[in-house]
Structures are given as structure tokens and as C-alpha cells.
Design a protein around this motif. Structure first.
Motif, PDB file in Angstrom:
ATOM      1  N   ALA A   2       0.850  -1.190   0.000  1.00 24.55           N
ATOM      2  CA  ALA A   2       0.000   0.000   0.000  1.00 24.55           C
ATOM      3  C   ALA A   2       0.880   1.233   0.000  1.00 24.55           C
ATOM      4  N   THR A  40      -7.627   7.077  -0.612  1.00 25.62           N
ATOM      5  CA  THR A  40      -6.806   5.854  -0.553  1.00 25.62           C
ATOM      6  C   THR A  40      -7.444   4.668  -1.257  1.00 25.62           C
ATOM      7  N   ASN A  77      -5.022   2.872  -3.312  1.00 27.48           N
ATOM      8  CA  ASN A  77      -3.662   2.780  -2.774  1.00 27.48           C
ATOM      9  C   ASN A  77      -3.326   1.439  -2.147  1.00 27.48           C
ATOM     10  N   PHE A  78      -4.339   0.630  -1.868  1.00 31.76           N
ATOM     11  CA  PHE A  78      -4.076  -0.724  -1.362  1.00 31.76           C
ATOM     12  C   PHE A  78      -3.928  -1.659  -2.557  1.00 31.76           C
ATOM     13  N   LYS A  79      -2.772  -2.280  -2.676  1.00 33.61           N
ATOM     14  CA  LYS A  79      -2.476  -3.081  -3.860  1.00 33.61           C
ATOM     15  C   LYS A  79      -3.016  -4.499  -3.775  1.00 33.61           C
ATOM     16  N   ARG A 106     -11.020  -3.994   4.026  1.00 35.58           N
ATOM     17  CA  ARG A 106     -10.891  -2.588   4.412  1.00 35.58           C
ATOM     18  C   ARG A 106     -12.146  -2.088   5.109  1.00 35.58           C
TER      19      ARG A 106
END
Length: 544
Positions: A103, A124, A127-129, A136
């Protein structure tokens, strides 16, 4: 209480023990009120006028510390000292695991501004790969608990008694979110895994990421030299020249002498780190304890009268501390990392520690020669810090460097495998950071102690009604607590300045107020939960 009607009272003398942010905050507030101040620290030069260097003459700093958006008092100090543009811009950061990039944390202020927490979620979302959206979303219960945290002192203490891991599980947060995001954040933010930190302090930290203003999590760094050189040095120079501050470096306080008759501090005993010579400083009117648990434990063990008069300090001294390792590497080539600020996550090589690394050649590009001791730069310069590092600390310096170069850094870029280390430095700092363990809040030292002439300062101190919006282990809270420690001695007329008519308290700038929807959420929650409490019911995760 002291008699403030006595005529011609002499200028008071205060000893400040500790030369970090808390100590300098206390020294500033007291000196500017006209109080005679002596600041004592074990470092050879706590003023920053003699930079820390390696054996080869290159600069070194113990830990790389960021400056968050909501640091109004440190920002005010920077302006007051006319320090100029000493900070980088706000930076992105990256989280790395053995699987690669997990991330990134963006510069939130660069995104369209939305109400919290919507703004953080939108900023975001990409932004979390690897972390699925359903994981989340499992943080929702924690957002509610953050609103509930300050409903009352009793509720806060119940949360403090819980470990962060216990609260996460009770709230239904997914294992993946805990292990891939929350755990690494805690290891580098509070320096312990969620099983070992207070849920209350954890939520205070995560508040900046989740519920504060969208851009509250934005962070910047010193763009040249060190924090001590850029801020402590001009501050100390000003206080010494204008207010006759005395600084005793390379000195430790070994004993606090409290009069059994007056229950007030009377003198302190000091010892030179180098020569071991012992001296006594008499005519001490008050003391500011700007030390951590390790320093406090040493003091209390040698100060029987003080220990008896202030048992809360003995309790605080029993709290745990955390081992830290700071390293710096100079390489023979530049490694093109996209992110200057980075966090290690879930690496077996960390042995339970939290880890960070910073590309100093990027953060301090304008002063790159200084990073090399003014020699010709050859390549990247990396600062890497390890927290909760007791297992790593027993390794040799070379083993630690090899672990970085072979196991950790290549995940971020394969060119690290081809780079050679031209020079390196490894320094260990045992028991150097406060451990906010479950149930520790009630044992943390108070701002004002049972001995009215002794006050405490630091990011771990309970500030009571002077509590500041900056929470957790951070520079702003330590500095503000130092200011308030000095203010407390002035406000209660424990000390006097050289000109009593000008003995005024130092101003403290509050952080930005919470957004209206967050305030409304807290108010509505309190109304509803107070009614529910009246029936003897409680939230299931707080039910003991």
C-alpha cells in the motif's frame, strides 16, 4: 502552598532533566518567564551545536522523525526562531511485505477535500495493492469505537485496559486488515504489536488516519542536517544569550533530594558521564522530569525521600520501555526508489520488530554532500530504524546490515542486491521509547505530582485538563507537555521570575477542532450510551 505575598522574593531556580522536545519546551517556557534554568542531559551536547557524527565523520541521527500537518506549536517555534524553510514538502510513503508493495499513503492534502472519514477513504481507494475492499470495510466498528473513546474517563480506562488486538477481534476486523495494515502501523507508530499495546492509545494514533481532517496524516521531514541542529541549536542559543540558560551536557542526575519537613525539592545530585565526578546542585526550587521510564526508574531507585513522597513516580518507573536500533548506510550507487519513506511489514527477518527505511539522498537532496561528510557523493544514503528490536539488537552490526541489504531492501528494488555498502553505522538504544501497554494509562506519570515542586513532561505524561489534541508518541505532544510543565510551576506560583510582573505562562496553540460531523457523532453517541448505561448495559467489547 507557597506564600505569594512575601516581598522581594528571589528569582527561582529550576532544574530541567532531559534534553529532548519536552525538556526544551519546559526550558523555553520557564526562561521566557524570567526563571533561572539549568538543563541537564546525558548527551555530550544536547543543544545540537555539535552534530552527532560517525567515526568517519559522516552525520548520524538517532531515529528519523516526521512532522505531521497538525504540529501547530512546533510550526510556531520554527517561525519564531526564523529558521526558514527547514522542512521537505509533504511526502508519500509505502508499505512493503515479502510479496512486494502492499500500500501507499498519499499526500492527502493534494486530493479533493471531503468530510472525514469520507475524504480519507476516497483518497486511498486505489492505494491498497492487495487488500480486498471487504477487508478494508471491516474497520467500520473501530471508527465507532474512536467516537466512543472519550465518552467519559471510565470508558477511556476500559478501552485502555484492552489490548488493541483484543479490541480488533471483538469488533470483527478481518485478520488480513490487522496483519497487513494495522500491525505494521502499530509497530512503527507505537513500536509494539497490537497484542502488546493499549487499545485506547492505538485509537488515539489511528484517529489521525481515520477521523481527523483529511490531511491530518500528511507528514514532512527535515530537509538537511538534523532536528537538533535545525531547531534545538537556535533555541538553545537564544535561551542562553537572552535568558542565561545553563546547559550541562554529558551529565546525569543521580538523586533528587526532597525535604522530609517541607516536602519540597531541595537539591539534586549530578554525575559526569565521562569522569564519574559527583556534585550537588543546591538551592533548587523545582524540577522538571523530562525523562522516560528508564531514566525515571534510575532516579527513583536512588531517591528514597522522593519515592516516598511521590509514589506515582515509582509506579510510572515500573512501566516497560522499548529497544530501538538506528542504522545508516552509504551505498556505491543510487537506487531509484519511487518513495522516500517506507515501512517494512511481515518480514521474517524482522523477528517481530517494526522497520522503516528512508531515502535520505531524496529527502535531503539539496544538501547531499553534507550526508557524505562533505565528500563527493557516491550513491544512495539510507536511514533504517527498527523498533521492538530486542531480538535484532543481539546481532552483530554486520549481521544487521546484511539483513537489510539481502533480505529487506531488495523487495523494494532489486538494484539493492547489486549495490555495495561503502560505509555504515549501527547504534542501539535499549529501553529508549515508552511502552503504552494495556492498562498502563493509570500508571503513567502525571503532569503535576504529589510533590508540588516536581512536574513531569514528555509524550507519555498524563496532562489532565491541559491535555493537548496531539496524541500518542509524537514530538508535538512532548514539546507541548514541556511548555505546560513550565506553565504549571508558574501558574501555581511555585516559581518566580526575575521580574514578577512579567512572569507569564507560555502560549499553547490548539490543534484544529474536529469536523462538525465528528463532533456530532460523539455527542449523539454520548446521549444514547448514557441512557443505555443507566439500564446497566454496556457495549459488548467493553463488557468485562
Amino acid at each position: 502552598m507557597p506564600d505569594d505575598t512575601m516581598p522581594d522574593r528571589k528569582q527561582s531556580h529550576v532544574v530541567v532533566i532531559g534534553g529532548g522536545w519536552a525538556g526544551w519546551g519546559a526550558a523555553k517556557s520557564l526562561c521566557e518567564a524570567g526563571v533561572d534554568v539549568t538543563l541537564i542531559d546525558g548527551m555530550v551536547d544536547p543543544t545540537g551545536s555539535q552534530p552527532i557524527t560517525t567515526k568517519s565523520g559522516k552525520p548520524f541521527e538517532a531515529g528519523t522523525r516526521g512532522f505531521w500537518k497538525d504540529y501547530p506549536n512546533i510550526n510556531a517555534l520554527t517561525e519564531e526562531l526564523e529558521a526558514g524553510n527547514i522542512f521537505t514538502g509533504f511526502t508519500t510513503s509505502a508499505f512493503w511485505s515479502p510479496d512486494g508493495l502492499e500500500a501507499t499513503a498519499p499526500v492527502f492534502g493534494e486530493s479533493p477535500q471531503w468530510p472525514s472519514p469520507l475524504g480519507q477513504a476516497l483518497a486511498t481507494i486505489k492505494n491498497f495493492k492487495r487488500l480486498p475492499i471487504q477487508d478494508r470495510l471491516s474497520i467500520a466498528g473501530l471508527l465507532y469505537a474512536m467516537l466512543d473513546l472519550y465518552r467519559s474517563d471510565k470508558v477511556f480506562r476500559k478501552y485502555d485496559d484492552l489490548s488493541a488486538q483484543s479490541l480488533f477481534i471483538k469488533l470483527g476486523i478481518s485478520d488480513r486488515l490487522i496483519n497487513e495494515f494495522l500491525r505494521p502501523i502499530l509497530l512503527v507508530g507505537l513500536f509494539k504489536p497490537p497484542e502488546e499495546v493499549s487499545a485506547a492509545v492505538t485509537m488515539e494514533l489511528l484517529y489521525y488516519y481515520a477521523l481527523a481532517h483529511q490531511d491530518s496524516f500528511d507528514v514532512r521531514w527535515i530537509h538537511s542536517k538534523s532536528i537538533a541542529e535545525q531547531l534545538f541549536e537556535p533555541l538553545s542559543r537564544r535561551l542562553m544569550s537572552r535568558h542565561h540558560l545553563r546547559v550541562l551536557g554529558g551529565t546525569v542526575v543521580t538523586r533528587l533530594n526532597v525535604s522530609s519537613e517541607t516536602q519540597r525539592i531541595s537539591s539534586v545530585e549530578i554525575q559526569s558521564v565521562k569522569t564519574k565526578e559527583v556534585k550537588v546542585i543546591d538551592d533548587v526550587d523545582a524540577v522538571v522530569l523530562a525523562v522516560g521510564a528508564k531514566g525515571l526508574q534510575s532516579l527513583m531507585s536512588q531517591s528514597p525521600e522522593c519515592s516516598k513522597a511521590a509514589p506515582e513516580l515509582v509506579a510510572a518507573a515500573s512501566l516497560g520501555s522499548i529497544d530501538v536500533i538506528s542504522t545508516r548506510l552509504w551505498l556505491d550507487r543510487y537506487v531509484p526508489i519511487a518513495y522516500p519513506v517506507n515501512v517494512f511489514s511481515r518480514f521474517e527477518s524482522l523477528k517481530g520488530a517494526g522497520g522503516t527505511f528512508f531515502m535520505l539522498d531524496q529527502l535531503q537532496k539539496e544538501s547531499e554532500r553534507a550526508l557524505w561528510g562533505h565528500d563527493q557523493p557516491q550513491g544512495s544514503v539510507i536511514a533504517s530504524d527498527f523498533y521492538n528490536a530486542s531480538v535484532i539488537a543481539v546481532m552483530s552490526d554486520q549481521e544487521i546490515i546484511d539483513r537489510l541489504m539481502h533480505d529487506l531492501l531488495p523487495i523494494a528494488h532489486p538494484e539493492f542486491r547489486n549495490a555495495k555498502v561503502v560505509d555504515y553505522e549501527v547504534r542501539r538504544y535499549p529501553d529508549s521509547v515508552s511502552h503504552f501497554s494495556p492498562g498502563s494509562f493509570r500508571m503513567r506519570p502525571p503532569l503535576e505530582t504529589s510533590v508540588e515542586t516536581i512536574v513531569c513532561a514528555g509524550d507519555w505524561v498524563r496532562m489532565g485538563d491541559k491535555e493537548h489534541g496531539a496524541k500518542g508518541l509524537c514530538q508535538e505532544r512532548a514539546y507541548v507537555c514541556g511548555l505546560e510543565a513550565g506553565n504549571s510551576l508558574i501558574r501555581r506560583k511555585i516559581v518566580n521570575g526575575s521580574n514578577q510582573s512579567k512572569t507569564i505562562q507560555h502560549s499553547v496553540v490548539p490543534i484544529r477542532a474536529d469536523e462538525p460531523q465528528v463532533v456530532l457523532g460523539r455527542v449523539l453517541n454520548k446521549i444514547v450510551m448514557d441512557q443505555i448505561d443507566g439500564f446497566g448495559l454496556t457495549l459488548p467489547w467493553l463488557d468485562s
